[in-house]
Design an enzyme around this catalytic site. Structure first.
Site, PDB file in Angstrom:
ATOM      1  N   GLU A 294      -1.179  -1.296  -4.740  1.00 10.19           N
ATOM      2  CA  GLU A 294      -2.397  -0.517  -4.933  1.00 10.19           C
ATOM      3  C   GLU A 294      -2.196   0.457  -6.082  1.00 10.19           C
ATOM      4  O   GLU A 294      -1.213   1.186  -6.130  1.00 10.19           O
ATOM      5  CB  GLU A 294      -2.761   0.248  -3.658  1.00 10.19           C
ATOM      6  CG  GLU A 294      -4.089   0.977  -3.790  1.00 10.19           C
ATOM      7  CD  GLU A 294      -4.526   1.615  -2.491  1.00 10.19           C
ATOM      8  OE1 GLU A 294      -5.175   0.921  -1.691  1.00 10.19           O
ATOM      9  OE2 GLU A 294      -4.199   2.794  -2.280  1.00 10.19           O
TER      10      GLU A 294
ATOM     11  N   ASP B 267       0.885  -1.162   0.000  1.00 17.78           N
ATOM     12  CA  ASP B 267       0.000   0.000   0.000  1.00 17.78           C
ATOM     13  C   ASP B 267       0.925   1.215   0.000  1.00 17.78           C
ATOM     14  O   ASP B 267       1.431   1.612   1.046  1.00 17.78           O
ATOM     15  CB  ASP B 267      -0.896  -0.017   1.241  1.00 17.78           C
ATOM     16  CG  ASP B 267      -1.833   1.170   1.293  1.00 17.78           C
ATOM     17  OD1 ASP B 267      -2.203   1.694   0.224  1.00 17.78           O
ATOM     18  OD2 ASP B 267      -2.194   1.580   2.413  1.00 17.78           O
TER      19      ASP B 267
ATOM     20  N   ASP C  11      -2.250   0.848   7.251  1.00 12.59           N
ATOM     21  CA  ASP C  11      -1.598   0.687   5.945  1.00 12.59           C
ATOM     22  C   ASP C  11      -1.149  -0.761   5.743  1.00 12.59           C
ATOM     23  O   ASP C  11      -1.180  -1.278   4.630  1.00 12.59           O
ATOM     24  CB  ASP C  11      -0.392   1.626   5.819  1.00 12.59           C
ATOM     25  CG  ASP C  11      -0.772   3.067   6.067  1.00 12.59           C
ATOM     26  OD1 ASP C  11      -1.371   3.672   5.172  1.00 12.59           O
ATOM     27  OD2 ASP C  11      -0.483   3.574   7.166  1.00 12.59           O
TER      28      ASP C  11
END
Length: 182
Positions: free
Chosen positions: A68, A7, A141
């Site tokens: 991501e 992420d 996260d």
């Protein structure tokens, strides 16, 4: 299969490692974050992210990486930093010849919770349930990174197999055309 989820972010780059396969129980191997200081210069922060990701790749030897996909946000500075961190992650994986899959936040949310509009708490709760954990990975996260790895295992690997099959089919057709002078 072992997947490392990332992420991306400049201050906190969430990272999670999950083992598993479609139809088999998944296991979280590790979760955490690579952190940089907000007052550091951008080049130093990007180097810190690269070193951190490389260390995770060395330590956990994943078979694939899920990152991501950066999406447009209202704050251009934030999206630029996220995009730069994302690029570092993709380069680290590519340097090792690892397959990389990019997933949008809504795709990950839909895969994990059934709704592309789920909030962070819902994603964290479902990650904990899927992996049979007492609580979601921390920081948030890291939970998002673990969700990315799960999404890859459930969706990305199938998409990758389809893409490889299409490439193989296209090569077969091309070879047949060459053999027959078409």
């Amino acid at each position: 299969m072992r997947v490392l989820g990332i992420d991306p972010g400049l201050t906190r780059c969430g990272i999670g490692v999950v083992d598993g396969a479609v139809g088999a129980p998944l296991t979280m191997v590790a979760a955490g974050a690579v952190r940089t200081l907000a007052d550091e210069e951008l080049p130093a922060r990007l180097l810190g992210i690269e070193k951190g990701i490389e260390q995770w790749l060395d330590d956990y030897q994943p078979d694939a990486v899920a990152v991501e996909r950066v999406f447009a946000q209202h704050n251009v500075r934030t999206v630029m930093g996220t995009a730069q961190a994302s690029a570092i992650a993709v380069v680290c994986a590519a340097r090792r010849g690892l397959p990389v899959s990019l997933h949008t936040p809504s795709e990950v949310k839909a895969a994990i919770t059934g709704s592309g509009r789920a909030d962070k708490a819902q994603v964290g709760t479902m990650v904990a349930r899927i992996l049979r954990l007492d609580s979601p990975p921390r920081p948030a996260d890291a939970a998002d990174a673990v969700a990315l790895a799960i999404c890859y295992l459930w969706r990305g690997s199938a998409q990758e197999r389809i893409a490889r099959a299409r490439q193989k089919f296209a090569r077969t057709i091309e070879l047949a055309r060459q053999r027959h002078g078409l």
